[in-house]
Motif scaffolding. Structure first.
Motif, PDB file in Angstrom:
ATOM      1  N   GLU A   1       0.805  -1.209   0.000  1.00 39.34           N
ATOM      2  CA  GLU A   1       0.000   0.000   0.000  1.00 39.34           C
ATOM      3  C   GLU A   1       0.841   1.264   0.000  1.00 39.34           C
ATOM      4  N   MET A   2       2.137   1.128   0.341  1.00 36.34           N
ATOM      5  CA  MET A   2       3.029   2.267   0.324  1.00 36.34           C
ATOM      6  C   MET A   2       3.615   2.528  -1.059  1.00 36.34           C
ATOM      7  N   LEU A   3       3.402   1.580  -1.986  1.00 33.01           N
ATOM      8  CA  LEU A   3       3.931   1.716  -3.345  1.00 33.01           C
ATOM      9  C   LEU A   3       2.896   2.360  -4.249  1.00 33.01           C
ATOM     10  N   PRO A   4       3.325   2.848  -5.411  1.00 33.70           N
ATOM     11  CA  PRO A   4       2.351   3.327  -6.400  1.00 33.70           C
ATOM     12  C   PRO A   4       1.415   2.202  -6.820  1.00 33.70           C
ATOM     13  N   PRO A   5       0.149   2.476  -7.087  1.00 38.24           N
ATOM     14  CA  PRO A   5      -0.812   1.410  -7.428  1.00 38.24           C
ATOM     15  C   PRO A   5      -0.381   0.570  -8.628  1.00 38.24           C
ATOM     16  N   GLU A   6       0.224   1.228  -9.649  1.00 42.12           N
ATOM     17  CA  GLU A   6       0.635   0.457 -10.831  1.00 42.12           C
ATOM     18  C   GLU A   6       1.669  -0.606 -10.460  1.00 42.12           C
ATOM     19  N   LEU A   7       2.620  -0.242  -9.597  1.00 39.12           N
ATOM     20  CA  LEU A   7       3.646  -1.199  -9.188  1.00 39.12           C
ATOM     21  C   LEU A   7       3.062  -2.297  -8.315  1.00 39.12           C
ATOM     22  N   SER A   8       2.129  -1.945  -7.439  1.00 36.80           N
ATOM     23  CA  SER A   8       1.496  -2.950  -6.582  1.00 36.80           C
ATOM     24  C   SER A   8       0.714  -3.964  -7.409  1.00 36.80           C
ATOM     25  N   PHE A   9      -0.047  -3.494  -8.411  1.00 34.43           N
ATOM     26  CA  PHE A   9      -0.800  -4.407  -9.266  1.00 34.43           C
ATOM     27  C   PHE A   9       0.131  -5.299 -10.086  1.00 34.43           C
ATOM     28  N   THR A  10       1.256  -4.750 -10.513  1.00 35.90           N
ATOM     29  CA  THR A  10       2.214  -5.554 -11.271  1.00 35.90           C
ATOM     30  C   THR A  10       2.770  -6.683 -10.421  1.00 35.90           C
ATOM     31  N   ILE A  11       3.067  -6.410  -9.169  1.00 31.89           N
ATOM     32  CA  ILE A  11       3.578  -7.447  -8.266  1.00 31.89           C
ATOM     33  C   ILE A  11       2.522  -8.517  -8.023  1.00 31.89           C
ATOM     34  N   LEU A  12       1.306  -8.095  -7.758  1.00 31.59           N
ATOM     35  CA  LEU A  12       0.240  -9.058  -7.474  1.00 31.59           C
ATOM     36  C   LEU A  12      -0.173  -9.857  -8.706  1.00 31.59           C
ATOM     37  N   SER A  13       0.081  -9.334  -9.890  1.00 30.36           N
ATOM     38  CA  SER A  13      -0.309 -10.050 -11.112  1.00 30.36           C
ATOM     39  C   SER A  13       0.487 -11.326 -11.319  1.00 30.36           C
ATOM     40  N   TYR A  14       1.617 -11.482 -10.623  1.00 23.33           N
ATOM     41  CA  TYR A  14       2.418 -12.706 -10.747  1.00 23.33           C
ATOM     42  C   TYR A  14       1.926 -13.823  -9.835  1.00 23.33           C
ATOM     43  N   LEU A  15       0.942 -13.541  -8.995  1.00 21.04           N
ATOM     44  CA  LEU A  15       0.438 -14.549  -8.064  1.00 21.04           C
ATOM     45  C   LEU A  15      -0.637 -15.406  -8.720  1.00 21.04           C
ATOM     46  N   ASN A  16      -0.741 -16.658  -8.252  1.00 16.12           N
ATOM     47  CA  ASN A  16      -1.846 -17.496  -8.695  1.00 16.12           C
ATOM     48  C   ASN A  16      -3.071 -17.201  -7.829  1.00 16.12           C
ATOM     49  N   ALA A  17      -4.152 -17.916  -8.092  1.00 12.94           N
ATOM     50  CA  ALA A  17      -5.406 -17.602  -7.411  1.00 12.94           C
ATOM     51  C   ALA A  17      -5.310 -17.844  -5.910  1.00 12.94           C
ATOM     52  N   THR A  18      -4.643 -18.909  -5.499  1.00  7.30           N
ATOM     53  CA  THR A  18      -4.526 -19.211  -4.075  1.00  7.30           C
ATOM     54  C   THR A  18      -3.750 -18.127  -3.339  1.00  7.30           C
ATOM     55  N   ASP A  19      -2.600 -17.746  -3.903  1.00  9.56           N
ATOM     56  CA  ASP A  19      -1.794 -16.707  -3.262  1.00  9.56           C
ATOM     57  C   ASP A  19      -2.489 -15.353  -3.288  1.00  9.56           C
TER      58      ASP A  19
END
Length: 319
Positions: free
Chosen positions: A72-90
């Protein structure tokens, strides 16, 4: 006696000057200690300016090593990019910490379309209360149902509005999905020849070498383990589709769908011959050319030789 007294006096003199072995080490240690107590530029900055930047960064680094960085301390674009590498469980686990970020519709939409490339619902106006996270759970449930019973799985997709009751839509769904059990899929396609016809037409074999195109075909539509009517149907449909995608090549080589059918059967038999450990005497290139040209006389010897080389170097066409 005189020499002994002289040595004692000399040692005392050396110790006082710091040049004996023990005294020399003590002197060096004292020098290092003195040097360590000399204020450096960073220390002088800390004394003069208050807080030192180096110590700030060091303290921040030590805090970051205690746990994962707060997205939440990062820019939203960077946060979404990080989370996009996760699978559904993670991603579900991440939503327990970052609820607003991990529940974002774009992330779940990407998960849906990366696993199930085509669904009829993608091209419709979403109903009230629609969410891609809920759709992912339904797609996963339907895929598990299909892998247990294909007919019930397809009916589940239709009941949820995910798929339209159309052979073409079902064929597109199968073509763009990799989570379906290939044995159950083979049984389903054997029973639903209308879906099989549409599935074959989705393949584009333009400018592909015949063995490579056959491998791609059997990668989507798995060949049966034994010869039979279903295998003959698959090879027949592939032969017509391959000729339709390469009309110029067929005219140049003088091939017809029947000739391609013969070549496909020859490639399957050659694949078994060269890859099976039970076959001791492998078919030679000369024997393959002779046998193939005997079945299809208008095929050039060089072309048949290239077919043999492809199987020999790359492997089975229906593995």
């Amino acid at each position: 006696m005189g020499q002994g007294l002289w040595r004692v006096a000399r040692n005392q003199q050396l110790q006082q000057e710091g040049y004996s072995e023990q005294g020399y080490l003590t002197r060096e240690q004292s020098r290092r200690m003195a040097a360590s107590h000399i204020p450096t530029s960073s220390h002088r900055k800390q004394v003069q300016g208050g807080i030192d930047i180096y110590h700030l960064l060091k303290a921040r680094k030590s805090k970051e090593q205690e746990g994962f960085i707060n997205l939440e301390m990062l820019p939203p674009e960077l946060s979404f990019t990080i989370l996009s590498y996760l699978n559904a469980t993670d991603l579900c686990l991440a939503s327990c910490v970052w609820q607003d970020l991990a529940n974002d519709e774009l992330l779940w939409q990407g998960l849906c379309k990366s696993t199930w490339g085509h669904c009829s619902i993608y091209n419709k106006n979403p109903p009230l209360g629609f969410s891609f996270r809920k759709l992912y759970m339904q797609l996963d449930e339907g895929s598990l149902t299909f892998n247990a019973n294909p007919d019930e799985g397809v009916n589940y997709f239709m009941s949820k509005g995910i798929l339209d009751d159309s052979p073409k839509e079902i064929a597109k769904f199968i073509f763009c999905t990799r989570t379906l059990n290939w044995k159950k899929l083979r049984i389903y396609l054997d029973e639903r020849r209308d879906v099989l016809d549409d599935l074959v037409t989705l393949h584009n074999f333009r400018n592909q070498f015949l063995p490579n195109a056959l491998r791609e075909f059997f990668r989507h539509i798995h060949a049966p383990e034994e010869r039979g009517e279903y295998l003959e149907t698959l090879i027949t449909k592939f032969s017509h589709r391959f000729c339709a995608c390469n009309p110029d090549l067929m005219r140049e080589l003088g091939l017809s769908p029947d000739a391609v059918y013969v070549l496909c059967y020859s490639l399957i038999l050659l694949s078994i011959d060269l890859t099976s450990p039970h076959v001791k005497n492998k078919m030679s290139k000369r024997e393959f050319i002779r046998n193939t040209r005997r079945a299809a006389q208008n095929i050039s010897e060089d072309f048949v030789g290239h077919l043999y080389d492809n199987i020999y170097l790359i492997g089975h066409v229906a593995a």
